[in-house]
Design an enzyme around this catalytic site. Structure first.
Site, PDB file in Angstrom:
ATOM      1  N   TYR A   1     -12.954  14.003  -6.085  1.00  0.00           N
ATOM      2  CA  TYR A   1     -13.087  12.980  -5.036  1.00  0.00           C
ATOM      3  C   TYR A   1     -14.507  12.415  -5.086  1.00  0.00           C
ATOM      4  O   TYR A   1     -15.475  13.101  -4.829  1.00  0.00           O
ATOM      5  CB  TYR A   1     -12.790  13.534  -3.635  1.00  0.00           C
TER       6      TYR A   1
ATOM      7  N   HIS B   1      -6.133  21.589  -9.468  1.00  0.00           N
ATOM      8  CA  HIS B   1      -5.678  20.312  -8.898  1.00  0.00           C
ATOM      9  C   HIS B   1      -4.368  19.821  -9.512  1.00  0.00           C
ATOM     10  O   HIS B   1      -3.476  19.337  -8.822  1.00  0.00           O
ATOM     11  CB  HIS B   1      -6.786  19.269  -9.078  1.00  0.00           C
TER      12      HIS B   1
ATOM     13  N   SER C   1      -1.236  14.399   2.107  1.00  0.00           N
ATOM     14  CA  SER C   1      -0.748  13.079   2.549  1.00  0.00           C
ATOM     15  C   SER C   1       0.350  13.231   3.605  1.00  0.00           C
ATOM     16  O   SER C   1       1.423  12.608   3.491  1.00  0.00           O
ATOM     17  CB  SER C   1      -0.275  12.238   1.363  1.00  0.00           C
ATOM     18  N   PRO C   2       0.109  14.032   4.649  1.00  0.00           N
ATOM     19  CA  PRO C   2       1.149  14.273   5.661  1.00  0.00           C
ATOM     20  C   PRO C   2       1.472  13.042   6.493  1.00  0.00           C
ATOM     21  O   PRO C   2       2.513  12.992   7.153  1.00  0.00           O
ATOM     22  CB  PRO C   2       0.531  15.373   6.544  1.00  0.00           C
ATOM     23  N   LEU C   3       0.592  12.024   6.427  1.00  0.00           N
ATOM     24  CA  LEU C   3       0.850  10.776   7.158  1.00  0.00           C
ATOM     25  C   LEU C   3       1.341   9.698   6.197  1.00  0.00           C
ATOM     26  O   LEU C   3       1.270   8.503   6.503  1.00  0.00           O
ATOM     27  CB  LEU C   3      -0.434  10.310   7.869  1.00  0.00           C
ATOM     28  N   GLY C   4       1.801  10.116   5.027  1.00  0.00           N
ATOM     29  CA  GLY C   4       2.285   9.140   4.046  1.00  0.00           C
ATOM     30  C   GLY C   4       1.180   8.161   3.657  1.00  0.00           C
ATOM     31  O   GLY C   4       1.405   6.952   3.610  1.00  0.00           O
TER      32      GLY C   4
ATOM     33  N   GLY D   1      -1.101   7.142   5.372  1.00  0.00           N
ATOM     34  CA  GLY D   1      -1.344   6.242   6.499  1.00  0.00           C
ATOM     35  C   GLY D   1      -0.141   5.399   6.880  1.00  0.00           C
ATOM     36  O   GLY D   1      -0.063   4.877   7.991  1.00  0.00           O
ATOM     37  N   PHE D   2       0.856   5.301   6.006  1.00  0.00           N
ATOM     38  CA  PHE D   2       2.008   4.415   6.281  1.00  0.00           C
ATOM     39  C   PHE D   2       2.776   4.852   7.528  1.00  0.00           C
ATOM     40  O   PHE D   2       3.195   4.037   8.346  1.00  0.00           O
ATOM     41  CB  PHE D   2       2.953   4.398   5.073  1.00  0.00           C
TER      42      PHE D   2
END
Ligand SMILES: NC(=O)c1ccc[n+]([C@@H]2O[C@H](COP(=O)([O-])OP(=O)(O)OC[C@H]3O[C@@H](n4cnc5c(N)ncnc54)[C@H](OP(=O)(O)O)[C@@H]3O)[C@@H](O)[C@H]2O)c1
Length: 330
Positions: free
Chosen positions: A61, A129, A208-211, A213-214
């Site tokens: 990152y 990773h 990415s539990p919020l997709g 951000g989507f």
């Protein structure tokens, strides 16, 4: 002020707050709204105040700058934090960032850099990773086991590993956690991965539990994404798929309004309801959002609401582009 009320879960013996914080978006990738280093550091500090203990970063990152940022933020607070970072997407033998390398020699070089940037003498959870097709997993886990014995890392993790790799790795040294994408619109881990992890006593960290951000409902048009936003090339955020996928958000919003909650909180509460071995790491670089996301810890979904969320419209489009899908171990 610390209230430390967040519930805890065990990732193969490593205790973490059941909602963590992903630091990746503090170093680019998603570019709606300008962030700043100062706000990112405040976000990490606010998370710790709210009882979050689990902070997730990676060598790649930035590359490197995200670990430095996390190191800065946790200075003087090391004992409050479970630091998770990842190696294997930077080849120190000359290939550089983006080159998969989990050879023992590369892991040895990577860990020293991560320790330095994080300003610590131990990493709590050290993940591979991506699985390296050119290095037997036994070699990688062998060197990680040595690092555990030397006290440089406490627990071993894998990311996006398939069931065969997980079994082989766990046979060499216990694996504490698997980190893989899992959310209301990415349900693949339910079929084979979660049952295996439960059989072996390995915890699960949904990324990415919020997709990306989507699922929060904040992104209503692909035009909001700048050309250098990573999502611009993600199939779910492009063309007709984007429009189709907005239906999913509408359904999440409907459940959110019943509970006076936000869609982001519903996406997280649904994940938490999947088991007490699950510890999502929503990413944000903003104080207000870390407050919103951690508050999902106290949301209770009813059986009817869970059922409704379980039966959401399926997402249109793969969860990654072709190149990113090709390096996922299956
Ligand atoms: N192992 C892997 O291969 C891998 C891959 C991807 C990610 N990860 C890890 O997982 C973490 C989380 O995943 P992610 O960052 O990809 O996706 P995510 O958590 O699903 O979503 C993050 C995005 O949502 C926005 N957001 C966060 N909270 C929000 C809220 N309450 N309302 C509206 N928008 C909100 C963030 O914007 P702002 O930042 O502007 O607030 C950011 O753009 C990363 O930080 C990283 O540590 C791991």
């Amino acid at each position: 002020m610390s209230n430390n009320i967040m519930k805890r879960v065990s990732l193969g013996g490593l205790e973490v707050s059941r909602i963590g914080l992903g630091a990746m978006s503090m170093s680019g990738y998603y570019n709606i709204g300008a962030g700043s280093e100062a706000e990112s550091i405040r976000t990490i500090h606010r998370a710790l105040e709210l009882g979050v203990t689990h902070i997730d970063t990676a060598e790649i990152y930035g590359p490197f700058s995200n670990e430095e940022l996390v190191g800065k933020a946790i200075k003087g607070r090391r004992d409050q934090v479970v630091v998770a970072t990842k190696f294997g997407l930077v080849s120190h033998a000359g290939g550089g960032p983006g080159v998969i390398d989990s050879s023992a020699a590369n892991v040895r070089m990577a860990v020293e850099g991560s320790l330095k940037r994080l300003g610590t003498d131990y990493i709590d959870l050290y993940y591979q990773h991506r699985v390296d097709p050119n290095t037997p997993i036994e070699e990688t886990i062998g060197v990680l086991a040595d690092l555990v014995a030397e006290g440089k890392i406490r627990y071993i993790g894998l990311s996006e590993a398939g069931t065969g790799t997980i079994r082989r790795a766990h046979g060499v040294h216990p694996v504490a956690a698997l980190q893989t994408e899992y959310s209301l619109w990415s349900r693949d881990p339910e079929a084979e991965l979660l049952p295996l992890l439960r059989e072996l006593g390995i915890g699960f960290v949904p990324y990415s539990p919020l997709g990306h951000g989507f699922l929060t409902g904040e992104i209503t048009s692909p035009d909001q994404l700048s050309d250098d936003d990573w999502r611009k090339t993600n199939p779910r955020f492009t063309g007709d798929n984007f429009k189709y996928n907005l239906r999913i958000v509408e359904e999440v919003k409907a459940v959110a309004s019943q509970l006076n909650a936000t869609p982001a909180q519903i996406a997280l509460a649904w994940l938490l309801a999947q088991g007490d071995d699950i510890a999502p790491i929503p990413g944000t670089k903003r104080v207000a959002r870390v407050e919103e996301n951690t508050a999902a810890d106290s949301i209770q979904l009813s059986t009817v609401q869970l059922e409704r969320l379980n039966n959401l419209t399926s997402a249109a489009g793969e969860r990654h582009d072709e190149m990113n899908m090709s390096v996922i171990d299956r």
